[in-house]
Design an enzyme around this catalytic site. Structure first.
Site: not given
Lengths: 478, 313
Positions: A185, A237, A259, A293, A390
C-alpha cells in the site's frame, strides 16, 4: 537587481509522463476497480493541481489481493528456483532504468521533490535495489541464514510518501528475491509511481499475484496489516502509526519490521573540514525538503567553531534555490501535503514561542502549493520541542557542545536512534564517537548516503529490523 | 581590478606554518561531490547567452609555445580585440597571455584597444631558476609593457615545507611588478592534495597575489572543478576576513563552452556574483574562445557554423 548569472528556467518536460485520469487497484496481475467504489485524488503539491484519482481499497479488495498473493506464493513464486526469480528482478531493474526519466518526472509531480533528486537519487537507487537483490535470489543459502532458508509467505507492506518509489523498491525487491509475494500500500498522497510500477510488473511478465498494489489511506493500511492472511508486515512511516501496527500484530504469527522516525544528530568537531561539513549539514536537513527519516535534523557543533560554521552555513543556505520542482536547477521543492506543512509550521512556531531564534534566507516562495523556506533555529537546548520532536521538514535545530562526551550524550539523548553524523579530520576521534552513538547508521564526513548493500534501520523508537544488505534478507526468511 | 594588497607584513617560518596548518582541512570526497553537484546546473537560453559573453570577456587568450612567432602573436592580439570579425557585438577577450620576449609585440599590436598584455614569468613553467633570473624575467616583461604578470611558485619549496621561501619569492616578484598585477600560478596538478591547494592559495594571497591561478597548462591535471572550488573558497574567506578581493584564474583543460559555464557556476555559487567580472575571474585558454564563438552563433542563429569559420590561431 537581476543577478549577473540568473539561471533561466530549465524545466524538465512533462510530456514523458502519460497519466490516466483514474487508476484502479492492481490485483492478481491486472487492474481492477475497488469494490468500495471510493476514490481519492492525488495532488501536485507544487501547485495543488489534481493529477489523477486512485481507487480506495476496502476490506473485500484487500482480501482479494491477499488471496491472490497467497495463490501466487504457494503455486508459482515460492516453488520457482532462485535463478528464475532473479531473472524477473533483473528485468524489472532494467525497465526501471529504461523508464527512469518518466518515473523521475512523475515522482517529482506527485511528491514535490526536485527533479535533480528523483533523477540522480530516487531512480538510480530504486533500480540498484532490484539489481542488488536480483543477485541474491539464487544465493540465499550463502546468506548465513541456514542451508535452506524459506520464504515467510505473503508480505503486507505499507510505505510512506517521502521516497515513494524508492521505499517500494526497498520493500518489494528483498521480498521477491526471497520467494515471498507482496501486497503493497503506497501512501495516499503519492500513489502514482507505484501504479506505474504495477505496469512495469506487467511489462516484465511477472506472474500474476506476485505483486499487488492496493491504494488508499490509513484505513486501507490498517485493514492490510491486520489481515489474518499475511505472514509478514513491513512498515515505514511515523513512530505513532508504527506503535499501532506493533499492537495490532502482537500475539499473531506475523513477523514485523518497522522503519520509523528519527531526530538524527550531526556532530561537527572544531577540526572538521568546515566547507564540506557545511555541505553535509545542508544535505542532511534540506535533502528532500527534510522529509527524510534519517535526516540530520539536530546540528551539534563544537562551541569554538560555532560562530564560524554558522556564518558559512547561512551563506550556503542563502544559495539554496527554492521553487518549481521540475526545474533542473531547483534544490528545494514543495512540502508534500497541506497536513505536513501545517505540522512543520506548528512545531517551528512552537520553537519561536519557546525563545529559539529563527532564521531563513530571503526567498520568494510560490503562491500556490505547499512551501516552507529553509530554516535554521539557533539557541536551541535539549529541552525545546524543536530538539526533541521529529519535524520532518526543512528545519534545522542548532545546538552547541563543549566536549566530545557532551556531544555523544546530547546525540543519544533522544527516544530515536536512526542516524547520526560525525565530522572531524581526526580518525581516532571519529571512531571514538561513532562507537558511542546509538544509531542504526553513523556517517562520517558525509551524510544521507544510501546503498542497497548497506543495512539500514533504527535503535529504540526508530524501529526494528534492517533493510538492505545481507541483514535485510533476514526479515523475509524463516 | 582586484583590490591591491597593502605591503605584506614580515613573517617568520614558524608563524607562516601555524597560519597554514590552522586553516580548516578539505575533505576530498566532499569537495568533489559539491563540484559535481554544481556541474549539473542547467544554464540555457538567455542565461546561456549572457554566460557566453561573460566567458569571452574573461578569456586570457594564450599562446605559450616555443614556436610562437611575432606573426602568431599579432594574430592572437587581433583576435582578442575582435574575436569574431563578422559580429561586432562580441565582447573582446580579457587579455593576451604570452612569453616575456613576445610582450613588446603584443603591446604594440593591442595599442588603443584597452586590452592588457599578461606575461608568464619567473622561469615559467617549472620555476626552476635562481631568484635573480626570475626577477630579471619579470622586470623585462614589465618594462616591455606587460600589465599583468603570471608567475609560478616554487613547488619544490612548497612541497618540502619551505613556505617562507615561497612566500618571500612571491613578495619579491610582487615588488618587481610595480604597477602590474600579479597572478600567482600554484600548479595544482603538482600539489597532490586539496589541503595543499588551500594552503598554497592562502599563502599566495597573503604574500600579495592579485590573482591566484591554477596551472601553467603544461601539467595535467590542470583546472579541475574541485581545485577551482577550493581556490574560490580561499578568496571568499580572505574577503570575509580582510575585505580584500583576490581574483581566480583557472587555466588548462577548459576547452569548451560547457566547461567555461561550469566554471562560472562555481564562481556564482562559491565566491558569489561579485566575482563574475573579468577583474576577478579569468580563464586561461587557447582553444576555448572558438567554441564560445561557435556556441554564441548557434544560439543567435540556430545553426552551427563549424570550426572552419573561425581562425585557428
Amino acid at each position: 537587481m537581476a543577478e549577473i548569472l540568473e539561471y533561466a528556467p530549465a524545466p524538465e518536460s512533462r510530456s514523458v509522463v502519460t497519466l490516466r485520469e483514474n487508476y484502479d487497484l492492481f490485483v492478481d496481475g491486472g487492474f481492477v476497480p475497488a469494490e468500495s467504489g471510493e476514490s481519492l485524488t492525488s495532488l501536485n503539491p507544487a501547485d495543488e493541481s489534481a493529477l489523477a484519482t486512485v481507487a480506495v481499497a476496502g476490506p473485500t479488495d484487500v482480501d482479494r489481493a491477499v488471496s491472490a498473493a497467497r495463490q501466487a506464493q504457494e503455486n508459482v513464486w515460492g516453488p520457482m528456483s532462485g535463478a528464475e526469480r532473479g531473472k524477473y528482478l533483473f528485468r524489472i531493474a532494467r525497465i526501471l532504468q529504461e523508464r527512469s526519466r518518466e518515473l523521475a518526472v512523475l515522482e517529482t509531480m506527485d511528491n514535490g521533490k526536485p527533479i535533480k533528486e528523483t533523477r540522480d537519487v530516487d531512480l538510480p537507487l530504486a533500480a540498484a535495489h532490484f539489481f542488488y537483490h536480483a543477485g541474491w535470489a539464487d544465493k540465499l543459502h550463502h546468506a548465513g541464514l541456514g542451508t535452506d532458508p524459506r520464504p515467510l509467505g505473503v508480505a503486507a507492506q505499507v510505505i510512506p510518501w517521502n521516497f515513494p518509489l524508492l521505499m517500494l523498491a526497498w520493500k518489494i525487491a528483498p521480498a521477491l528475491a526471497t520467494g515471498n509475494t507482496v501486497v503493497l500500500k503506497p501512501a495516499e498522497t503519492t500513489p502514482l509511481t507505484a501504479l506505474v510500477f504495477a505496469e512495469i510488473c506487467q511489462e516484465a511478465d511477472l506472474p500474476a499475484g506476485v505483486v499487488n498494489i492496493v491504494t488508499g489511506a490509513g484505513g486501507t493500511g490498517r485493514t492490510l496489516v491486520e489481515h489474518p492472511g499475511v505472514d509478514k508486515v513491513a512498515f515505514t512511516g511515523s513512530t505513532a502509526v508504527g506503535r499501532g501496527i506493533a499492537r495490532a500484530v502482537a500475539g499473531t504469527r506475523k513477523r514485523l519490521t518497522l522503519e520509523l522516525g528519527g531526530k538524527g544528530a550531526n556532530i561537527v568537531y572544531d577540526d572538521a573540514a568546515l566547507d564540506q561539513a557545511v555541505e553535509g549539514i545542508v544535505t542532511g536537513i534540506f535533502f528532500n525538503q527534510g522529509h527524510v527519516c534519517c535526516a540530520g535534523s539536530r546540528l551539534l557543533v563544537q562551541e569554538s567553531v560555532a560562530e564560524e560554521l554558522l556564518s558559512r552555513l547561512k551563506e550556503r543556505v542563502s544559495r539554496i534555490r527554492v521553487g518549481d520542482p521540475l526545474d533542473k536547477n531547483t534544490d528545494l521543492g514543495a512540502i508534500n501535503s497541506a497536513d505536513q506543512l501545517s505540522r512543520i509550521r506548528e512545531v517551528t512556531d512552537s520553537g519561536e514561542a519557546e525563545g529559539v531564534e529563527r532564521w531563513s534566507p530571503a526567498c520568494d516562495l510560490p503562491t500556490a502549493g505547499y512551501w516552507f523556506a529553509p530554516t535554521l533555529l539557533t539557541g536551541v537546548s535539549q529541552s525545546h520541542r524543536v530538539a526533541r520532536e521529529e519535524i520532518f521538514g526543512p528545519v534545522l535545530s542548532v545546538l552547541t557542545f563543549r566536549t566530545p562526551e557532551e556531544a555523544v550524550a546530547k546525540a543519544n539523548n533522544t527516544p530515536y536512534g536512526l542516524s547520526a553524523g560525525v565530522w572531524t579530520e581526526k580518525g581516532s576521534r571519529m571512531l571514538w564517537t561513532a562507537e558511542r552513538l546509538r544509531a542504526g547508521v553513523v556517517w562520517s564526513n558525509t551524510f544521507n548516503k544510501l546503498d542497497p548493500a548497506s543495512p539500514f534501520g533504527g535503535y529504540k523508537e526508530s524501529g526494528y529490523g534492517r533493510e538492505g544488505g545481507r541483514h535485510g534478507l533476514e526479515a523475509y526468511l524463516g | 581590478m582586484p583590490n591591491t594588497a597593502s605591503a605584506p607584513e614580515a613573517v617568520t617560518d614558524r608563524e607562516l606554518r601555524a597560519f597554514l596548518y590552522g586553516l580548516p582541512g578539505v575533505d576530498e570526497v566532499g569537495a568533489a561531490a559539491r563540484a559535481k553537484d554544481l556541474s549539473t546546473r542547467s544554464v540555457k537560453t538567455t542565461a546561456k547567452a549572457r554566460a557566453i559573453d561573460l566567458a569571452i570577456s574573461m578569456v586570457d587568450l594564450t599562446t605559450l609555445e616555443g614556436a610562437d612567432t611575432p606573426g602568431k602573436v599579432r594574430a592572437l592580439c587581433a583576435k582578442a580585440a575582435r574575436p569574431d570579425p563578422e559580429d561586432r557585438t562580441v565582447p573582446s577577450a580579457g587579455a593576451v597571455c604570452v612569453y616575456p620576449d613576445r610582450v613588446g609585440i603584443a603591446v604594440e599590436a593591442l595599442r588603443g584597444t584597452g586590452i592588457g598584455v599578461a606575461s608568464v614569468a619567473t622561469a615559467f613553467p617549472s620555476g626552476r631558476a635562481p631568484l635573480e633570473a626570475k626577477l630579471a624575467d619579470t622586470r623585462a616583461a614589465v618594462a616591455d609593457g606587460a600589465s599583468e604578470i603570471d608567475m609560478v611558485i616554487d613547488r619544490g619549496a612548497f612541497l618540502s615545507g619551505d613556505y617562507l621561501k615561497v612566500y618571500e619569492e612571491i613578495t619579491t616578484v610582487k615588488e618587481a611588478c610595480g604597477d602590474a598585477h600579479l597572478k600567482v600560478i600554484l600548479e595544482t596538478g603538482e600539489l597532490a592534495t586539496l589541503d595543499n591547494v588551500r594552503r598554497a592559495s592562502h599563502l599566495a594571497i597573503r604574500a600579495g597575489a592579485d590573482f591566484i591561478k591554477t596551472s601553467t597548462g603544461k601539467v595535467s591535471p590542470a583546472a579541475t572543478p574541485p581545485v577551482v572550488l577550493v581556490m574560490l573558497e580561499a578568496v571568499r574567506d580572505h574577503h570575509r576576513d580582510t575585505g580584500r578581493r583576490v581574483g581566480v584564474k583557472p587555466a588548462g583543460g577548459i576547452r569548451d563552452t560547457k566547461g567555461a559555464i561550469r566554471n562560472l557556476v562555481l564562481v556564482n555559487e562559491t565566491a558569489g556574483p561579485d566575482w563574475l567580472t573579468p577583474d576577478l575571474f579569468r580563464i586561461g585558454a587557447s582553444s576555448l574562445l572558438n567554441d564560445l564563438l561557435m556556441q554564441r552563433t548557434r544560439l543567435a542563429t540556430g545553426t552551427y557554423p563549424g570550426p572552419d569559420h573561425y581562425t585557428q590561431d
